[in-house]
Design an enzyme around this catalytic site. Sequence first.
Site, PDB file in Angstrom:
ATOM      1  N   THR A  72       0.835  -1.200   0.000  1.00 52.83           N
ATOM      2  CA  THR A  72       0.000   0.000   0.000  1.00 52.83           C
ATOM      3  C   THR A  72       0.872   1.254   0.000  1.00 52.83           C
ATOM      4  O   THR A  72       0.620   2.206  -0.743  1.00 52.83           O
ATOM      5  CB  THR A  72      -0.935  -0.011   1.240  1.00 52.83           C
ATOM      6  OG1 THR A  72      -1.762  -1.180   1.147  1.00 52.83           O
ATOM      7  CG2 THR A  72      -1.797   1.222   1.302  1.00 52.83           C
ATOM      8  N   ASN A 153      -5.822  -9.905  -7.499  1.00 53.26           N
ATOM      9  CA  ASN A 153      -5.925 -10.585  -6.203  1.00 53.26           C
ATOM     10  C   ASN A 153      -7.221 -11.378  -6.055  1.00 53.26           C
ATOM     11  O   ASN A 153      -7.271 -12.343  -5.315  1.00 53.26           O
ATOM     12  CB  ASN A 153      -5.781  -9.580  -5.049  1.00 53.26           C
ATOM     13  CG  ASN A 153      -6.615  -8.345  -5.222  1.00 53.26           C
ATOM     14  OD1 ASN A 153      -6.667  -7.747  -6.299  1.00 53.26           O
ATOM     15  ND2 ASN A 153      -7.288  -7.937  -4.175  1.00 53.26           N
ATOM     16  N   GLN A 181       0.523 -10.109  -6.100  1.00 52.45           N
ATOM     17  CA  GLN A 181      -0.029 -11.464  -6.221  1.00 52.45           C
ATOM     18  C   GLN A 181       0.763 -12.322  -7.206  1.00 52.45           C
ATOM     19  O   GLN A 181       0.350 -13.442  -7.512  1.00 52.45           O
ATOM     20  CB  GLN A 181      -1.506 -11.394  -6.649  1.00 52.45           C
ATOM     21  CG  GLN A 181      -2.409 -10.683  -5.648  1.00 52.45           C
ATOM     22  CD  GLN A 181      -2.617 -11.453  -4.346  1.00 52.45           C
ATOM     23  OE1 GLN A 181      -2.322 -12.651  -4.254  1.00 52.45           O
ATOM     24  NE2 GLN A 181      -3.107 -10.773  -3.325  1.00 52.45           N
ATOM     25  N   THR A 239      14.133   4.419  10.385  1.00 55.50           N
ATOM     26  CA  THR A 239      15.015   3.325  10.798  1.00 55.50           C
ATOM     27  C   THR A 239      14.615   2.021  10.131  1.00 55.50           C
ATOM     28  O   THR A 239      13.428   1.690  10.069  1.00 55.50           O
ATOM     29  CB  THR A 239      14.974   3.183  12.338  1.00 55.50           C
ATOM     30  OG1 THR A 239      15.403   4.429  12.901  1.00 55.50           O
ATOM     31  CG2 THR A 239      15.881   2.058  12.818  1.00 55.50           C
ATOM     32  N   CYS A 326      -9.541  -6.465   2.287  1.00 54.28           N
ATOM     33  CA  CYS A 326      -9.764  -5.121   2.822  1.00 54.28           C
ATOM     34  C   CYS A 326     -11.100  -4.547   2.376  1.00 54.28           C
ATOM     35  O   CYS A 326     -11.498  -3.488   2.827  1.00 54.28           O
ATOM     36  CB  CYS A 326      -8.616  -4.187   2.496  1.00 54.28           C
ATOM     37  SG  CYS A 326      -8.179  -4.150   0.798  1.00 54.28           S
TER      38      CYS A 326
END
Length: 401
Positions: A72, A153, A181, A239, A326
């Site tokens: 994403t 997907n 995918q 980081t 989602c």
Amino acid sequence: MKVYLDNNATTLVDPHVFEQMEPFFVQKYGNPNSLHLFASETHQPLKTAMEKIYAGIHAPREDSVVITSCATESNNWVFKSIYFEYILTGRKNHIIISEVEHPSIISGAKFLETLGCRVTYLPINKEGIIEASTVRDYITNKTALVSIMMANNETGAIFPVQEIGEICKEFNVLFHTDAVQAIGKIPLDVQSFNIDYLTFSAHKFHGPKGIGALYIKKGRELTPLFHGGSQMGGHRSGTLNVAGIVGMGKAMEQAIDSLDYEMCEIREMRDAFEDKLLKIKDTFVVTPREKRTPNTILISFRGIEGESMLWDLNRSGIGASTGSACASEDLEANSVMEAIGADDDLAHTAIRFSLSRYTTQEELDYTLGVVLEAVDRLRAISSSYAYAPEGHESGLDSHHH
Ligand code: C6P
């Protein structure tokens, strides 16, 4: 019995991957950018992991693979950067995507529309596939980016990314592909596919969640999404997720090593399972299996709401989905089914089964039994099935003939 058949949503972390990640939490926890021994002990493992990641997608050394937190983020980064570099500056004002991209692409495109960008949503054909020639039809000299996924997907449909890459090259338009995918399911080579940007996410190929990447071809720089320190050459500050990168490296290596198994054994298991499901009356699959990733089935059971089927499966310990994880809380019709013009009843009846290299024959046999019982139970109480017109097997007739 517990059976996991939702591997397009996420996968289990391979135990070898987990084993390699473990030392980087409690023992080797240094920040790689520090100037002491705690940092140095992370350097070689990070280097090895990055080499595996480059090798997995055939990226040459001079190109960049920038680690992100997930697909994403990678997808958002490409779209927002295109805005800053091309739309805002007035150089270009158009992008092309498919109408069945993941929400992290569709929402990004819709956001760009609010900022004055024109977006073309390419249609899929009745097999659920984008035809490369449609890309050619819509490219103009104002097109900044084409973004088409490598494999869908929901259906597993494989899109003609190599051909689209060639068209983009011919017209000198940047090409991004969401390969989430595809990794570990079909062969992938960023060089021969003419790809400028490529997205992937470790948790779809037995790596950990919260780590992904964006491949960037040399010379195709992007405006950073995160400004900050010099990590990732300043392309993506923050980081480094050392354990995540080490895990993604190992997962990539294993995904490539098991590609043959995925393409043969998993495919055979999937096909045999699908054959048995299709023996059930009034069932329907959109994309022909040879045009799909080896692990995916999106099947409709006429007259049975996808959510009802999931409920019955879930009660018996089986995890599957109605499509993209989602989007599963909104109870809307499956987006691919809608895009191919399936009637409203059929569009709500899709179930996605996605296998992995951990799926066993025993699990599929058990699942088949549960599906058969669920179909009998649910169709007996389904008013839409009782009134379904005779002979309307696919529900597509009125739209495509
Ligand atoms: N698709 C599915 O059930 P993240 O969550 O950022 O790691 O991956 C997002 C993503 C991007 N592109 C494609 C093609 C995807 O399939 C996904 C994740 C899951 O289909 C969850 S919605």
